[in-house]
Write a protein that holds these residues in place. Structure first.
Motif, PDB file in Angstrom:
ATOM      1  N   ALA A  88       0.859  -1.157   0.108  1.00  0.00           N
ATOM      2  CA  ALA A  88       0.066  -0.111  -0.006  1.00  0.00           C
ATOM      3  C   ALA A  88       0.815   1.217  -0.139  1.00  0.00           C
ATOM      4  O   ALA A  88       0.743   2.017  -0.649  1.00  0.00           O
ATOM      5  N   VAL A  89       2.092   1.389   0.885  1.00  0.00           N
ATOM      6  CA  VAL A  89       2.786   2.441   0.808  1.00  0.00           C
ATOM      7  C   VAL A  89       3.507   2.556  -0.496  1.00  0.00           C
ATOM      8  O   VAL A  89       3.500   3.796  -0.981  1.00  0.00           O
ATOM      9  N   ALA A  90       4.061   1.526  -1.090  1.00  0.00           N
ATOM     10  CA  ALA A  90       4.719   1.729  -2.391  1.00  0.00           C
ATOM     11  C   ALA A  90       3.442   2.258  -3.286  1.00  0.00           C
ATOM     12  O   ALA A  90       3.788   3.068  -4.359  1.00  0.00           O
ATOM     13  N   GLY A  91       2.411   1.566  -3.424  1.00  0.00           N
ATOM     14  CA  GLY A  91       1.326   2.175  -4.120  1.00  0.00           C
ATOM     15  C   GLY A  91       1.037   3.887  -4.050  1.00  0.00           C
ATOM     16  O   GLY A  91       0.912   4.691  -5.015  1.00  0.00           O
ATOM     17  N   MET A  92       1.024   4.353  -2.807  1.00  0.00           N
ATOM     18  CA  MET A  92       0.933   5.717  -2.319  1.00  0.00           C
ATOM     19  C   MET A  92       2.402   6.383  -3.045  1.00  0.00           C
ATOM     20  O   MET A  92       1.955   7.469  -3.543  1.00  0.00           O
ATOM     21  N   VAL A  93       3.301   5.824  -2.893  1.00  0.00           N
ATOM     22  CA  VAL A  93       4.486   6.634  -3.566  1.00  0.00           C
ATOM     23  C   VAL A  93       4.320   6.856  -5.020  1.00  0.00           C
ATOM     24  O   VAL A  93       4.545   7.793  -5.554  1.00  0.00           O
ATOM     25  N   TRP A  94       3.603   5.802  -5.668  1.00  0.00           N
ATOM     26  CA  TRP A  94       3.353   5.867  -7.038  1.00  0.00           C
ATOM     27  C   TRP A  94       2.181   6.822  -7.481  1.00  0.00           C
ATOM     28  O   TRP A  94       2.368   7.458  -8.335  1.00  0.00           O
ATOM     29  N   LEU A  95       1.150   6.802  -6.529  1.00  0.00           N
ATOM     30  CA  LEU A  95       0.257   7.665  -6.792  1.00  0.00           C
ATOM     31  C   LEU A  95       0.585   9.078  -6.703  1.00  0.00           C
ATOM     32  O   LEU A  95       0.246  10.010  -7.400  1.00  0.00           O
ATOM     33  N   GLY A  96       1.278   9.386  -5.592  1.00  0.00           N
ATOM     34  CA  GLY A  96       1.659  10.973  -5.293  1.00  0.00           C
ATOM     35  C   GLY A  96       2.568  11.338  -6.296  1.00  0.00           C
ATOM     36  O   GLY A  96       2.307  12.457  -6.719  1.00  0.00           O
ATOM     37  N   ALA A 134      -4.976  -3.085  -1.918  1.00  0.00           N
ATOM     38  CA  ALA A 134      -5.955  -3.136  -3.115  1.00  0.00           C
ATOM     39  C   ALA A 134      -6.418  -1.910  -3.419  1.00  0.00           C
ATOM     40  O   ALA A 134      -6.399  -1.180  -4.681  1.00  0.00           O
ATOM     41  N   ALA A 135      -7.050  -1.010  -2.448  1.00  0.00           N
ATOM     42  CA  ALA A 135      -7.569   0.232  -2.829  1.00  0.00           C
ATOM     43  C   ALA A 135      -6.540   1.312  -3.197  1.00  0.00           C
ATOM     44  O   ALA A 135      -6.942   1.940  -4.084  1.00  0.00           O
ATOM     45  N   VAL A 136      -5.419   1.092  -2.675  1.00  0.00           N
ATOM     46  CA  VAL A 136      -4.453   2.164  -3.128  1.00  0.00           C
ATOM     47  C   VAL A 136      -3.985   2.038  -4.575  1.00  0.00           C
ATOM     48  O   VAL A 136      -3.863   2.608  -5.541  1.00  0.00           O
TER      49      VAL A 136
END
Length: 483
Positions: A88-96, A134-136
């Motif tokens: 999820a944190v990796a996905g947040m980095v990508w999303l940001g 999954a949400a991220v």
């Protein structure tokens, strides 16, 4: 050091925080169920899912595989959740990065990684961390499509992630309402809207069998707190620090105040931040809780843990707000939150931080127990403690059980009939009566009635209380024969 290296160090930090001290907190009710189910055979597992708790079926299957590959302990059941939070944190980095560049990606990833609530669910053997991951990722794919990437793989990936989100937590499908608001907010065009709508529909269709089965298993839904005007603030506070009664009130105020300052900065300086941040983050944070609160009017389902997947939205908005502040204000805000965050992380790793202090039960029986001791459990799923800690109860017969939960295809052991219990008590020199007191309001009357009947049976058998221990969520009484 490049921002890319720093950004991708965030999931490593999240995983380290998730694993650090994860055997300290006692396993509570739902985690004990996970440990019990993970030990069952494949036939016993699928027999259970056909009767109850199918909504957690995918997680149970994963934990069963983990248990077969390693062992079933608190550590092994919790480590997969730590890995899910890291994803999820990796996905947040990508999303940001997609929304506003490397700084936001790194800051959002760090905010989620150090969030006490993220670590709390990284240290729980349940499915909520997987739903958050999954949400991220689904939101990241949504942003990718809205940014103009029209490659076919993204709608397919989005549909798969929506399906995974629903299979890990059906409440997570409320995220789709937030995504629909985001699409309506940005108006990406008819073609993009159609592709996303079809992907959403495909993802929901993949979860439909689970939804139909779950309708017949509503009895497995846990207790829900009442909805009031204070619910939004209570949820906001819980996302910052997950219901820690050991955390100083002053620290709670600091965390809430700091978060409100960051969100205020995002509102005041909204013209300096990309609108896509607000279009993604605000619906994600607001829409699912609002819809779940409305659903509670028909059936009590508003449990904070069902909304863990909204935590990344708060991390995203807080990060954007902090970056909108002058550098000196950023430093001051981070320093103000440092001590409360540190103490909050300490609080979630305490043995008594969960609703049942099961480790204390094992310790008391190890220190004060004698050969030939027996046990008698009272309270919904209380008897599964002996399954979670098999070694501690290996030579202590459970007098109140007729069939194990696995044998019955249920979540709880089946009780012995009164005549059988009375017969067993006649030959028992010492009985440890373990009563789980932290129960839902629906389960409490039956548990109290059963406990009273057990006490009457013990008195009839000539047993009298000789020692009593009162620990978090559990009472333990040693029953012995006078003289």
């Amino acid at each position: 050091m490049s921002t890319r290296v720093v950004g991708w160090a965030m999931p490593v930090l999240a995983f380290a925080l998730g694993v650090w001290g994860n055997t300290g907190p006692s396993a509570w009710t739902d985690e004990i169920v996970t440990m019990d189910v993970a030990r069952r055979s494949w036939s016993e597992l699928f027999a259970l899912l056909g009767r109850v708790d199918a909504v957690h079926g995918l997680h149970y299957v994963l934990m069963h595989v983990v248990g077969q590959m390693t062992s079933v302990t608190e550590f092994t059941m919790r480590v997969p959740s730590a890995a899910a939070v890291a994803i999820a944190v990796a996905g947040m980095v990508w999303l940001g990065r997609m929304l506003d560049g490397p700084k936001l990606g790194t800051c959002a990833g760090l905010a989620l990684a150090v969030a006490p609530t993220a670590s709390r669910y990284a240290q729980e053997g349940r499915s909520f961390a997987f739903a958050m991951a999954a949400a991220v990722l689904a939101t990241g794919v949504l942003a990718k499509v809205l940014n103009g990437d029209d490659r076919r793989r993204w709608p397919i990936t989005y549909a798969v992630l929506v399906a995974l989100l629903g299979w890990f937590n059906v409440m997570g499908l409320l995220l789709l309402a937030a995504h629909a608001i985001t699409v309506a907010w940005l108006r990406p065009g008819r073609s993009t809207t159609l592709r996303l709508t079809l992907a959403m529909t495909a993802g929901i269709a993949a979860v439909t069998p689970l939804l139909l089965l779950a309708r017949t298993q509503s009895s497995a839904v846990g207790e829900s707190p009442p909805i009031s005007f204070g619910t939004p603030l209570a949820l906001f506070s819980w996302l910052l620090f997950p219901g820690q009664d050991t955390l100083l009130t002053s620290f709670k105020y600091v965390l809430i105040g700091s978060a409100l300052i960051a969100l205020g900065a995002l509102v005041v300086r909204r013209r300096t931040t990309p609108p896509l941040i607000r279009a993604v983050g605000v619906p994600w944070l607001v829409a699912p809780p609002a819809l779940l609160a409305l659903a509670t009017l028909a059936q009590p389902v508003f449990a904070y843990r069902y909304l863990v997947f909204c935590l990344p939205a708060l991390a995203l908005l807080l990060s954007a707000g902090i970056l909108a502040l002058p550098w000196w204000a950023r430093v001051a805000l981070v320093l103000a939150m440092a001590a409360p965050l540190a103490f909050s992380h300490r609080a979630i790793r305490l043995e008594q931080s969960r609703s049942w202090d099961t480790l204390a039960v094992v310790r008391i029986l190890r220190v004060h127990g004698e050969p030939g001791d027996t046990v008698l459990f009272s309270g919904a799923r209380c008897g599964l403690i002996s399954t979670a800690y098999r070694e501690a109860f290996a030579r202590r017969a459970d007098l109140g059980r007729s069939h194990t939960a696995a044998e019955a295809g249920e979540l709880d052991n089946q009780p012995a009939d009164p005549a059988t219990l009375t017969h067993r008590l006649q030959d028992a020199p010492r009985v440890w009566h373990v009563t789980c007191t932290h129960l839902s309001s629906a389960a409490r009357p039956a548990a109290e009635q059963a406990a009273t009947a057990q006490e009457q049976a013990m008195r009839s058998a000539g047993l009298q209380p000789s020692r009593h221990f009162n620990i978090r969520g559990i009472e333990i009484t040693l029953e012995t024969r006078p003289g």
